[in-house]
Design a protein around this motif. Sequence first.
Motif, PDB file in Angstrom:
ATOM      1  N   TYR A   1      45.595  22.102  40.330  1.00 59.92           N
ATOM      2  CA  TYR A   1      45.495  22.448  41.173  1.00 59.92           C
ATOM      3  C   TYR A   1      44.108  21.498  42.182  1.00 59.92           C
ATOM      4  CZ  TYR A   1      43.515  25.106  45.349  1.00 59.92           C
ATOM      5  OH  TYR A   1      42.521  24.649  46.977  1.00 59.92           O
ATOM      6  N   ALA A   2      43.450  20.857  41.191  1.00 61.10           N
ATOM      7  CA  ALA A   2      42.245  19.998  41.727  1.00 61.10           C
ATOM      8  C   ALA A   2      42.967  18.073  41.814  1.00 61.10           C
ATOM      9  CB  ALA A   2      41.543  19.519  39.929  1.00 61.10           C
ATOM     10  N   LYS A   3      43.871  18.009  40.541  1.00 57.60           N
ATOM     11  CA  LYS A   3      44.837  17.771  41.303  1.00 57.60           C
ATOM     12  C   LYS A   3      45.581  17.107  42.338  1.00 57.60           C
ATOM     13  CE  LYS A   3      45.110  15.848  35.891  1.00 57.60           C
ATOM     14  NZ  LYS A   3      46.837  16.410  35.139  1.00 57.60           N
ATOM     15  N   PHE A   4      46.077  18.403  42.824  1.00 56.21           N
ATOM     16  CA  PHE A   4      46.788  18.485  43.413  1.00 56.21           C
ATOM     17  C   PHE A   4      46.224  18.458  44.915  1.00 56.21           C
ATOM     18  CE2 PHE A   4      47.726  22.431  46.543  1.00 56.21           C
ATOM     19  CZ  PHE A   4      49.030  22.133  46.976  1.00 56.21           C
ATOM     20  N   ARG A   5      44.767  19.017  45.066  1.00 53.25           N
ATOM     21  CA  ARG A   5      43.864  18.734  46.133  1.00 53.25           C
ATOM     22  C   ARG A   5      43.462  17.144  46.454  1.00 53.25           C
ATOM     23  NH1 ARG A   5      44.609  22.187  50.276  1.00 53.25           N
ATOM     24  NH2 ARG A   5      43.036  23.724  49.500  1.00 53.25           N
ATOM     25  N   LYS A   6      43.471  16.159  45.740  1.00 50.91           N
ATOM     26  CA  LYS A   6      42.893  14.267  45.859  1.00 50.91           C
ATOM     27  C   LYS A   6      44.534  14.330  46.054  1.00 50.91           C
ATOM     28  CE  LYS A   6      40.166  14.272  41.962  1.00 50.91           C
ATOM     29  NZ  LYS A   6      40.136  14.792  40.384  1.00 50.91           N
ATOM     30  N   GLY A   7      43.438  13.701  47.411  1.00 48.97           N
ATOM     31  CA  GLY A   7      44.699  12.442  48.682  1.00 48.97           C
ATOM     32  C   GLY A   7      45.047  11.557  47.880  1.00 48.97           C
ATOM     33  N   ASN A   8      43.748  11.063  46.869  1.00 49.92           N
ATOM     34  CA  ASN A   8      44.769   9.628  46.188  1.00 49.92           C
ATOM     35  C   ASN A   8      45.940   9.667  45.386  1.00 49.92           C
ATOM     36  OD1 ASN A   8      43.230  11.280  44.266  1.00 49.92           O
ATOM     37  ND2 ASN A   8      42.030   9.191  43.528  1.00 49.92           N
ATOM     38  N   ARG A   9      46.375  11.401  44.937  1.00 48.69           N
ATOM     39  CA  ARG A   9      47.292  10.721  44.517  1.00 48.69           C
ATOM     40  C   ARG A   9      49.311  10.300  45.558  1.00 48.69           C
ATOM     41  NH1 ARG A   9      50.560  16.643  43.845  1.00 48.69           N
ATOM     42  NH2 ARG A   9      50.311  16.790  46.390  1.00 48.69           N
ATOM     43  N   PRO A  10      49.808  10.206  44.587  1.00 53.89           N
ATOM     44  CA  PRO A  10      50.802   9.432  45.216  1.00 53.89           C
ATOM     45  C   PRO A  10      51.629  10.326  46.494  1.00 53.89           C
ATOM     46  CG  PRO A  10      51.171   8.614  43.224  1.00 53.89           C
ATOM     47  CD  PRO A  10      50.150   9.794  43.298  1.00 53.89           C
ATOM     48  N   GLU A  11      51.808  11.705  46.190  1.00 61.31           N
ATOM     49  CA  GLU A  11      52.337  12.735  46.990  1.00 61.31           C
ATOM     50  C   GLU A  11      51.399  12.310  48.600  1.00 61.31           C
ATOM     51  OE1 GLU A  11      51.842  13.294  43.760  1.00 61.31           O
ATOM     52  OE2 GLU A  11      53.527  13.306  42.326  1.00 61.31           O
ATOM     53  N   GLY A  12      50.296  12.642  48.031  1.00 62.95           N
ATOM     54  CA  GLY A  12      49.307  12.500  48.908  1.00 62.95           C
ATOM     55  C   GLY A  12      48.352  14.105  48.651  1.00 62.95           C
ATOM     56  N   ARG A  13      47.199  14.800  49.291  1.00 67.18           N
ATOM     57  CA  ARG A  13      46.527  15.999  49.100  1.00 67.18           C
ATOM     58  C   ARG A  13      47.368  17.357  50.247  1.00 67.18           C
ATOM     59  NH1 ARG A  13      44.428  19.472  52.203  1.00 67.18           N
ATOM     60  NH2 ARG A  13      41.916  20.382  51.037  1.00 67.18           N
ATOM     61  N   GLY A  14      47.675  18.079  48.691  1.00 72.75           N
ATOM     62  CA  GLY A  14      48.481  18.467  48.967  1.00 72.75           C
ATOM     63  C   GLY A  14      48.533  20.075  49.608  1.00 72.75           C
ATOM     64  N   VAL A  15      48.450  20.989  49.974  1.00 73.72           N
ATOM     65  CA  VAL A  15      48.555  22.139  51.181  1.00 73.72           C
ATOM     66  C   VAL A  15      49.174  23.142  50.576  1.00 73.72           C
ATOM     67  CG1 VAL A  15      49.295  23.280  53.192  1.00 73.72           C
ATOM     68  CG2 VAL A  15      48.597  20.591  53.341  1.00 73.72           C
ATOM     69  N   LEU A  16      47.901  24.381  49.987  1.00 75.05           N
ATOM     70  CA  LEU A  16      48.302  25.583  49.562  1.00 75.05           C
ATOM     71  C   LEU A  16      47.788  26.655  50.594  1.00 75.05           C
ATOM     72  CD1 LEU A  16      48.188  27.386  47.051  1.00 75.05           C
ATOM     73  CD2 LEU A  16      45.518  27.419  47.409  1.00 75.05           C
ATOM     74  N   VAL A  17      49.264  27.611  50.187  1.00 77.73           N
ATOM     75  CA  VAL A  17      49.571  28.558  51.888  1.00 77.73           C
ATOM     76  C   VAL A  17      49.566  29.372  50.722  1.00 77.73           C
ATOM     77  CG1 VAL A  17      50.627  29.972  52.975  1.00 77.73           C
ATOM     78  CG2 VAL A  17      50.923  27.544  53.270  1.00 77.73           C
ATOM     79  N   GLN A  18      48.185  30.998  50.888  1.00 74.11           N
ATOM     80  CA  GLN A  18      47.957  32.141  49.719  1.00 74.11           C
ATOM     81  C   GLN A  18      48.706  33.358  50.935  1.00 74.11           C
ATOM     82  OE1 GLN A  18      47.507  31.853  47.060  1.00 74.11           O
ATOM     83  NE2 GLN A  18      47.296  33.826  46.118  1.00 74.11           N
ATOM     84  N   ILE A  19      49.847  34.140  50.699  1.00 78.60           N
ATOM     85  CA  ILE A  19      50.462  35.585  51.362  1.00 78.60           C
ATOM     86  C   ILE A  19      50.191  35.906  50.409  1.00 78.60           C
ATOM     87  CG2 ILE A  19      51.843  35.803  52.024  1.00 78.60           C
ATOM     88  CD1 ILE A  19      53.216  33.874  52.189  1.00 78.60           C
ATOM     89  N   GLU A  20      48.900  37.532  50.540  1.00 81.17           N
ATOM     90  CA  GLU A  20      48.751  38.422  49.860  1.00 81.17           C
ATOM     91  C   GLU A  20      47.944  39.810  50.687  1.00 81.17           C
ATOM     92  OE1 GLU A  20      46.566  36.851  46.847  1.00 81.17           O
ATOM     93  OE2 GLU A  20      45.199  36.004  47.869  1.00 81.17           O
TER      94      GLU A  20
END
Lengths: 736, 230
Positions: free
Chosen positions: A225-244
Amino acid sequence: MSENGFNRRDFLKTLGWGGTAVALSGCGNTSIEDGAEFVTSYSEPADYVIPSIGVYYNSTCAQCDAGCNITGRVREGRVIKLEGNAASAINHGKTCGLGQAGVQAHYNPDRVTQPKLNGQTVTWEQALAAISEKLAGASGAEVAFLTGGVSGHVRALLDNYLAALGSREHFVYEAVSPAVERAVNTKMYGTAMPRYRIDKARAVVSFGADFLGAWVSPVNFSQQYAKFRKGNRPEGRGVLVQIEPKMTLTGANADRWIAIRPGTEGILALGLINALGAAGVAVPGDAAAAAKDYTTERVSAETGVSADQIGRLATLLKERTPSLVLAGSAAEGYANGSQNAEAIALLNRALGNVGATIETSASTPFPQLAPRVGNRAALTALNDGLAAGKYKVVFTCGTNPVYSAPASLKFADNYAKAGFKVALAQYLDETAQAADLVLPLDSAMEAWATSVPEYMGGEGNYTQLSVTQPLMERLYADTRSTGDILLALLKQRSPDEYSGFEDFYAYLRSALLANKTALGGAGEADDDVFWNVTLSQAIIPLQGVVSKSAPQSAAPALSAPAAADASYPLRLIPSVSASIRDGRHANEPWLQESPDPLTTIVWDSWVEIHPKKAAELGIVEGDIVDVTSKSGTIQTQAYIFPGIHPDAVSMPLGYGHTAMGRYAKGTGANVYSILDAVYDKDTGELALNETSVKISKTDKRVIIVKEEGPAGGSQVNRAKIAVKVSADKVDLSKEV
Amino acid sequence: MHRFLRLTILLAGMFVATGSHAAGQPFTGTEDQLGPEVPQPIEFPHNRHAGKGEVIDSGAQDPTQKYVGMEINCMYCHTYARRSMVSGIPPLRKCIGCHQSIESVREAPRIKKLFEYWEGTDGKDAQKPVPWLKVHDLPDFVRFNHERHIQRFYFQQGKVTQDEAGGNDGIREVCSYCHGDIAAKNATVARRQKPITMGWCANCHQKDHAVDATGTETARGPNDCFTCHK
């Protein structure tokens, strides 16, 4: 003022002067205590043993089933701190709070230290003789073993023992188990526990999977998740939606948190497939067919999620590929839980995520060591056998069903019907208390074992065998590891085969050395070299076997969630907290003391109620309320919490023990005891969220012990504060 | 009047009571001050091991009566002092390592007792560490680091060179700052020699000390609360 007494002023004067005198004389007296303690003194220590300097040993964390690899710091022969093993593909050098508390499982003052037969302390010889005697009169089918998840050489020995007994009655029961997930994953992805690549996804939509808190392998997911949230990865910063319906730690971290009507997650997933198809995404035929009736209007009406929100979600998933959709316990804990999970998996297939962010994992090349996992169906089967008086000898290990079985199973009564009950236990918990013979277990810091984690990180076909080794000598001379006990029992049955092994360590060493080449030790000419390398790393990397079954084409027929019973209008959502989990760690005070991440409550359970619902019921924070289901009533404090669906209430699992130890006993209320026995239709797993309750106020009110907000203070304006919180502004279910 | 007297007597009584309590405790000072006697399992003679090798009686028959001490470097036994918080007690193995070849004192009562720990009695309990009691036991809220002091005052100040003559004067001097003169007659392990109170520590930390062998540059000891207090 009395005539000849000591008046108030004199009293205060005396007190003041006296206090000063004591304080003054106290200065300098806090000095050294000569001769009060012993110096650390060795007779012949190893070169690297230096008093006050830590020595580090690698081992495996036993706090939850994720099986993180850890490093323990040992000073003067005592383990003082646990950290993650940096070489681990699971946790990459990190641990969670639960893992940190592992030392408290070890140093716990309430551990069982000696074998106890009917409450009397006995020797190991007597204990083993008692087992032997009882087993003599029982056939194989009359002996049952109930364990938590087991893997590695302990599992291999257990299998051998059951074979020696001629018994096939091994029940694996985990109180909170991803059983639905395993079944659905096998069906939809062809593998029970695939590798979720949060780090590769550009968007994650999680249907109640608390992957940062307590879901499957939280430390691994947190790092992804920490990697997912970093803007500097090639895919850009990820977006998380939680449905619960109830906000979890992951929900609190999400970019968007959507409160959904409990049990309608599958409907939303199908609605999203439909909306994606309409937006021009090439949806596979079976998915499109399954979703065709789920128009946005219908889905919005049934789930309580606005049409606008559904549209935005569909756009998000369309724009951001690859994405990853996860299904957690909040979506699976219903009678239609498997169907929900299947619909969510279908959404993943429609988005083309399978193979991109859902990778096939490899299983261990040693099938006899593979994790044996369990579910509630196993417990139900055992319970039926017990009720029928089928078992003469029952062993329990690593699980506490008397505490965690739903009351409607009447497990405690049925368990009492077993002829002879043997509990392998570290604490005298509810199950051990009901047993005839209690065998004291080593802590994970004293035992030898190996394990295979069910969820494996890493890449490709990487898998591993984790080694658990003692970080220090036994605190109590009379505790034994599970492996030692199984070996001793096997010696009774097949002495020819096993009498050569002095203890489980000897068995483990010889078993690993016998497979040295297969375990990657081919280059190590010397057995000792291989063994030392193995122990220093405590991880044996292996090339796993990739076996993928063909995913089934599925068109889940979603059945509607059961309508609310008018007399029990609220849905109870038991939450699994990151520290207390299913309750096995309730006697570790650090975990009781660490505040719940969302409510910041400590040392007690609570019931989360939406501010609107609370206002409706006239409940304010701290009110002691009765939470009543068809199966029972428990009492707890009310906590007004905007992060919950107005039609639901939530209570944490794991509290309310009646035994186990000084910290666990009597702390909070036991949610398991009021759960209705409703099962998932496909897998037989207990539907955790299918219990409906009503809340009624009692005349008691307390100050909630928590870190957040204006804690304590005057009770006078209590109602006012609560009403303020319940303002419509913080109604998250509408706001997001 | 009665009331006044009563109050005075009460206050005086309290001072006497607390004062007498305080009198039993060590006061803060800088001089040698013996701590209470600590009963050790073996009366270990520090002076015999580390003391100066002066001749007592060169013609004596008993070799132990010839010299005062063996001039063993303190760090030969307290080997952790230069690399750890604690100086450490030598492992039993080290005592035996020398003493198994020193026949002359093999039958001395203290040495016999030492060998009992090593060999056990009747073949049981062999290699049991000697249960030495702590003589310098600081309160739990205080941290003291041997390594820092030995590195600073022995190695940095060049006291090693001083020892090249063959003696152990340099290290003995450094250790004696806090442990008193180990070479003194009857120096055993039973008593603390210095007060080891906060005031006593601070007294030294407030002075300038040389930071290298030349002695031209000086610095004071650290004065931050958290250096010593946990």
